[in-house]
Design an enzyme around this catalytic site. Sequence first.
Site, PDB file in Angstrom:
ATOM      1  CG  PHE A 103      53.928 142.787  93.375  1.00  0.00           C
ATOM      2  CD1 PHE A 103      54.824 143.656  92.789  1.00  0.00           C
ATOM      3  CD2 PHE A 103      53.959 142.645  94.752  1.00  0.00           C
ATOM      4  CE1 PHE A 103      55.728 144.385  93.549  1.00  0.00           C
ATOM      5  CE2 PHE A 103      54.858 143.367  95.528  1.00  0.00           C
ATOM      6  CZ  PHE A 103      55.741 144.234  94.927  1.00  0.00           C
ATOM      7  CB  CYS A 130      49.792 147.780  91.914  1.00  0.00           C
ATOM      8  SG  CYS A 130      50.657 147.255  93.402  1.00  0.00           S
ATOM      9  CD  GLU A 189      54.921 154.078  84.445  1.00  0.00           C
ATOM     10  OE1 GLU A 189      53.755 154.399  84.109  1.00  0.00           O
ATOM     11  OE2 GLU A 189      55.331 154.143  85.628  1.00  0.00           O
ATOM     12  CE  LYS A 196      51.083 154.046  92.292  1.00  0.00           C
ATOM     13  NZ  LYS A 196      50.633 154.313  90.920  1.00  0.00           N
ATOM     14  CG  HIS A 221      52.405 151.784  88.322  1.00  0.00           C
ATOM     15  ND1 HIS A 221      51.184 151.666  88.955  1.00  0.00           N
ATOM     16  CD2 HIS A 221      53.228 150.878  88.921  1.00  0.00           C
ATOM     17  CE1 HIS A 221      51.264 150.724  89.888  1.00  0.00           C
ATOM     18  NE2 HIS A 221      52.497 150.240  89.887  1.00  0.00           N
ATOM     19  CG  HIS A 244      51.538 151.933  95.194  1.00  0.00           C
ATOM     20  ND1 HIS A 244      50.283 151.764  94.641  1.00  0.00           N
ATOM     21  CD2 HIS A 244      52.358 151.051  94.531  1.00  0.00           C
ATOM     22  CE1 HIS A 244      50.340 150.834  93.696  1.00  0.00           C
ATOM     23  NE2 HIS A 244      51.583 150.387  93.613  1.00  0.00           N
TER      24      HIS A 244
END
Length: 414
Positions: free
Chosen positions: A400, A164, A315, A336, A304, A341
């Site tokens: 990830f 991502c 975050e 998002k 994010h 996403h």
Amino acid sequence: MSEKRVVITGLGIISPVGTGIEKFWSNLLEGKSGIGPITRFDASQLPTRIAGEVKDFNPEDFLDKKEIRRMDLFTQYAVAAAKMAVEDSQLELTMVDLNRVGVILGSGIGGIETMEEQCKVLYNKGPNRTSPFMVPMMIVNMAAGQISIYFGAKGPNITVVSACASGTNAVGDAFKLIQRGDADIVITGGTEASITPLSFAGFCSMKALSTRNDEPTKASRPFDKDRDGFVMGEGAAILILETLEHALKRGAKIYAEVLGYGSTADAHHITAPSPDGEGAARAMRAALNDAGLEPENIDYINAHGTSTELNDKFETMAIKQVFGEAAYKVAISSTKSMTGHLLGAAGALELMVCALTIRDGVIPPTINYENPDPECDLDYVPNVKREKEVFYTLSNSLGFGGHNATVILGKYRG
């Protein structure tokens, strides 16, 4: 040798909230969600049956039928968005040194639709019936390759795969490529087309996706106490980066200047962020240091913000580590909440949001922020856009595998 200044001069977008910059941007500012029931395949047996599908893309508007048949959807999105970005930049590529034009793209998954289809052919009809175009349609670098072929761009041609964080890493790498003098122009960004049965089966097995199937437009709710997973989206976001000198020479419009880039690894876990957001914090600090800025200089953070329990909490903690008391003063939003996403394309789309925020002085909201989470207690620009002059933005992407990337943009001021 002095470093080159790098600016953004063109944008092209295909997204769940619209194709084309102005449609995309107006829908984001209005807080419109692009999330709905999956129509691409029968999802009735899956626990998650919603996604951010692209609804207004016609490949024949950008490609001929022969090209379409030989490109996976993720490549179609990329080439179409690149065409829009080049047109928006008013670049005459026939008038530039094509050896100095690069392409750096990010994608997390690549041509999974082609792989799934050809696996069915193999198992049902045998190996002799598989397509000779399967490999060049499937491999993740082909979107960058096809853009290079279409425009004749002969400079560095690279694909970044960092889950991502791919799109943000791609733009950051493009920035550095130009800054050190290895290219004058780079077509960069991210692309993804992973709304397929196999992708969904895998993410559902991980229990990573929201199961708010009865309220799709409310399913993506970053930083909200009732968040229950991310919503998958798709599309492509392409930016034209070039040296300031080159842009000024041709009288280009400038959306923003790229100022800083940071990239780190958590070295912690294959899917979970490092505790307290330590890796994300280091990426932000690296980008600030690269830009020569202090945290207090940042006016807006595009987070994010995936709408997952751990990401949003960690975050937020990372932002507090880096910004200290200024964390409570900076405007933060997760787009998002509207787009879903886009995986490998997410970071590029969100940098585009930052550039448009700088251009227009309007910050898009985090929609579906209804029940505050005590562990997520910053200013997430809840539910309604905010007019504010913005000089510096910061965008985070966390992937990830522990990939973290941050890019800082600034208003061009001569």
